[in-house]
Enzyme design. Structure first.
Site, PDB file in Angstrom:
ATOM      1  N   GLN A  84      63.074  28.116  51.315  1.00  0.00           N
ATOM      2  CA  GLN A  84      62.829  28.714  50.003  1.00  0.00           C
ATOM      3  C   GLN A  84      63.047  27.714  48.864  1.00  0.00           C
ATOM      4  O   GLN A  84      63.692  26.689  49.028  1.00  0.00           O
ATOM      5  CB  GLN A  84      63.771  29.908  49.796  1.00  0.00           C
ATOM      6  CG  GLN A  84      63.440  31.117  50.646  1.00  0.00           C
ATOM      7  CD  GLN A  84      64.304  32.300  50.255  1.00  0.00           C
ATOM      8  OE1 GLN A  84      65.181  32.695  50.992  1.00  0.00           O
ATOM      9  NE2 GLN A  84      64.059  32.856  49.092  1.00  0.00           N
ATOM     10  N   HIS A  85      62.481  28.066  47.704  1.00  0.00           N
ATOM     11  CA  HIS A  85      62.807  27.488  46.389  1.00  0.00           C
ATOM     12  C   HIS A  85      62.249  26.104  46.104  1.00  0.00           C
ATOM     13  O   HIS A  85      62.261  25.674  44.952  1.00  0.00           O
ATOM     14  CB  HIS A  85      64.332  27.422  46.167  1.00  0.00           C
ATOM     15  CG  HIS A  85      65.076  28.670  46.449  1.00  0.00           C
ATOM     16  ND1 HIS A  85      64.718  29.889  45.920  1.00  0.00           N
ATOM     17  CD2 HIS A  85      66.183  28.906  47.210  1.00  0.00           C
ATOM     18  CE1 HIS A  85      65.562  30.807  46.350  1.00  0.00           C
ATOM     19  NE2 HIS A  85      66.455  30.237  47.133  1.00  0.00           N
ATOM     20  N   ASP A 245      62.091  31.526  54.650  1.00  0.00           N
ATOM     21  CA  ASP A 245      62.776  31.519  55.946  1.00  0.00           C
ATOM     22  C   ASP A 245      63.740  32.685  56.121  1.00  0.00           C
ATOM     23  O   ASP A 245      63.810  33.292  57.192  1.00  0.00           O
ATOM     24  CB  ASP A 245      63.472  30.182  56.191  1.00  0.00           C
ATOM     25  CG  ASP A 245      64.367  29.722  55.050  1.00  0.00           C
ATOM     26  OD1 ASP A 245      64.546  30.457  54.049  1.00  0.00           O
ATOM     27  OD2 ASP A 245      64.903  28.602  55.145  1.00  0.00           O
TER      28      ASP A 245
END
Length: 495
Positions: A84-85, A245
């Site tokens: 992520q991110h 994820d």
């Protein structure tokens, strides 16, 4: 008997890519291909060239298919779950302009603090996006890029998350899902759309972002001829929107509207996370109030320092990772990469409580305790966000599902068991992110709710789960570690 069909679930994580070749009907994991990533950067910097992810995906799929012994013609769908991110910036041809800033890149901590103040404080952000910006979030990285690399920021035509970038390479379609989008801090979990005011404040145009599919299992397109040639797969197979994820791990566990709700999960990997799927929209400033991949919510707390940090301590001490005993009077907070929960982005590791009789094994045990305590302390806040009372005996008795690489380690399991006092379930499948992605691919290929698909698969393999009864909670260690963390945050940890 109809020929066997399979789907491929891709787990593109911080350190590597895994491609799980999975039987569409039974969920049997037939093979897992693997390929490593390269992470660069010193101090707070953590970056990877997105082309490394694409090459690793190609290599992992080829390896998995070869290991399975199946013809490529058996594959009917593919989906990607990614870390992520991360901030991926593309030029007008769809090529990366620079290495991606990863989730554990903490250079944007000042930008995170500024954004929180500019938009009215933590509560205002939670009301809009479900999440208070910290250095991990994509919005803070975009602000950092504009301030520190303005030439590349100005040249950016498209902004993607890691899994978005890979999905677009597969299908030629710019798409994401609510789960991963909710980790950007420019997507509103209140409205289920990008927040136009936040985009304007950040200097982003909605046209630079991918469309948000209804779920991570939505079919957003088909495998292009170019991607099919690179992967050795048939062109035209289903490509799912995919997800982040953590959201994919939830699907793999059967957590969501068509499965388990409000049951906590602890993931032990590079990061430590605690999360649950819920129909209640989370509104806690202490948590990330994410959306889930299936239309529910996924309140989550994440720490930066988990298995890798403890392994580093073991290396420094010259010990095997399982050569540990309880820490005794020693307290070791292994915040080697700064910390996200609690929000201490500039912190470093802290050791206190040494005595003449302190052993190396106790120091390693203290590192386990510090890392486990940090993520477990968020569990009560998580349960409250789901609308539950943590003190309710029924809620307190719900098993904690333990996943991630650390769940395979004896010392990790025993430390979590001792500090939580909860029964534990260690699922038999060790590739839950990839399995969740496979369920998303199966959903895109044949329809049906991905959580329901994963739940059906799990029913066939539940006999391999390990169920551990609770042990008496080690409240002495819990209170000692908590006291050190609370007293040290400001003067010693850089709070």
């Amino acid at each position: 008997m109809p020929p066997r069909t399979v789907v491929i679930g891709v787990d593109s994580s911080t350190q590597s890519t895994k491609a799980a070749v999975t039987d569409t009907e039974t969920g049997e994991l037939l093979a897992v291909g693997r390929a490593p990533h390269v992470v660069t950067g010193e101090g707070g910097a953590r970056e990877t060239d997105p082309e490394v992810w694409w090459q690793a995906l190609c290599d992992a799929v080829a390896a998995g298919l070869k290991e399975s012994g199946l013809s490529a013609s058996a594959v009917v769908g593919i989906a990607v779950a990614g870390q992520q991110h991360g901030l991926v910036t593309l030029d007008r041809t769809g090529r990366p302009l620079r290495p991606a800033l990863l989730w554990n890149d903490t250079r944007s901590a000042p930008q995170a603090s500024a954004l929180v103040a500019e938009l009215g404080g933590p509560e205002a952000w939670t009301a809009r996006t479900g999440t208070v910006p910290v250095a991990s979030m994509t919005a803070t990285k975009w602000r950092w890029l504009r301030e520190n690399d303005p030439a590349n920021a100005e040249a950016t035509a498209s902004v993607r998350l890691p899994h978005d970038f890979l999905t677009e390479r597969l299908a030629g379609v710019a798409a994401t899902d609510p789960g991963d989008a909710s980790g950007t801090c420019w997507y509103s979990t209140a409205t289920g759309t990008y927040d136009p005011e936040l985009l304007d404040h950040l200097g982003l145009d909605a046209s630079m972002l991918p469309e948000v599919a209804a779920t991570g299992g939505t079919r957003i397109g088909s495998l292009t001829e170019a991607a099919a040639e690179a992967l050795g797969l048939p062109a035209g197979i289903a490509v799912a929107a995919g997800t982040g994820d953590n959201m994919s791990a939830a699907v793999g566990l059967g957590l969501g509207g068509a499965g388990l709700l409000d049951h906590p999960v602890l993931s032990l990997g590079t990061s430590g996370t605690v999360f649950a799927a819920s129909r209640t929209r989370p509104a806690s400033t202490a948590l990330s109030g994410f959306a889930a991949a299936d239309g529910t919510y996924l309140p989550l707390a994440c720490t930066l320092n988990c298995t890798l940090a403890v392994d580093k301590v073991a290396t420094l001490l010259g010990l095997h990772r399982d050569d540990a005993t309880p820490g005794g009077e020693a307290v070791l907070l292994p915040y080697l990469d700064g910390e996200r929960t609690p929000d201490l982005p500039t912190s470093s590791g802290l050791l206190t409580g040494l005595r003449h009789d302190t052993t190396p094994q106790q120091l390693l045990g203290a590192a386990y305790e510090g890392a486990a305590f940090t993520v477990l302390r968020a569990l009560d806040e998580l349960l409250l966000a789901c609308g539950l009372d943590p003190a309710d005996p029924e809620v307190a008795g719900r098993p904690l599902r333990l996943i991630g690489g650390g769940a395979q380690g004896r010392t990790w399991v025993e430390t979590v068991r001792r500090l939580s006092g909860r029964p534990l379930i260690v699922p038999g499948s060790g590739e839950l992110v990839a399995l969740g992605a496979a369920a998303l691919a199966a959903s895109a290929a044949g329809g049906g709710d991905p959580v329901a698909i994963a739940t059906r698969w799990n029913a066939k393999s539940a006999a391999t789960d390990a169920e551990l009864p609770p042990v008496e909670r080690d409240t002495e260690t819990w209170e000692r570690v908590g006291s050190v963390l609370d007293r040290a945050s400001e003067p010693l940890l850089g709070g």
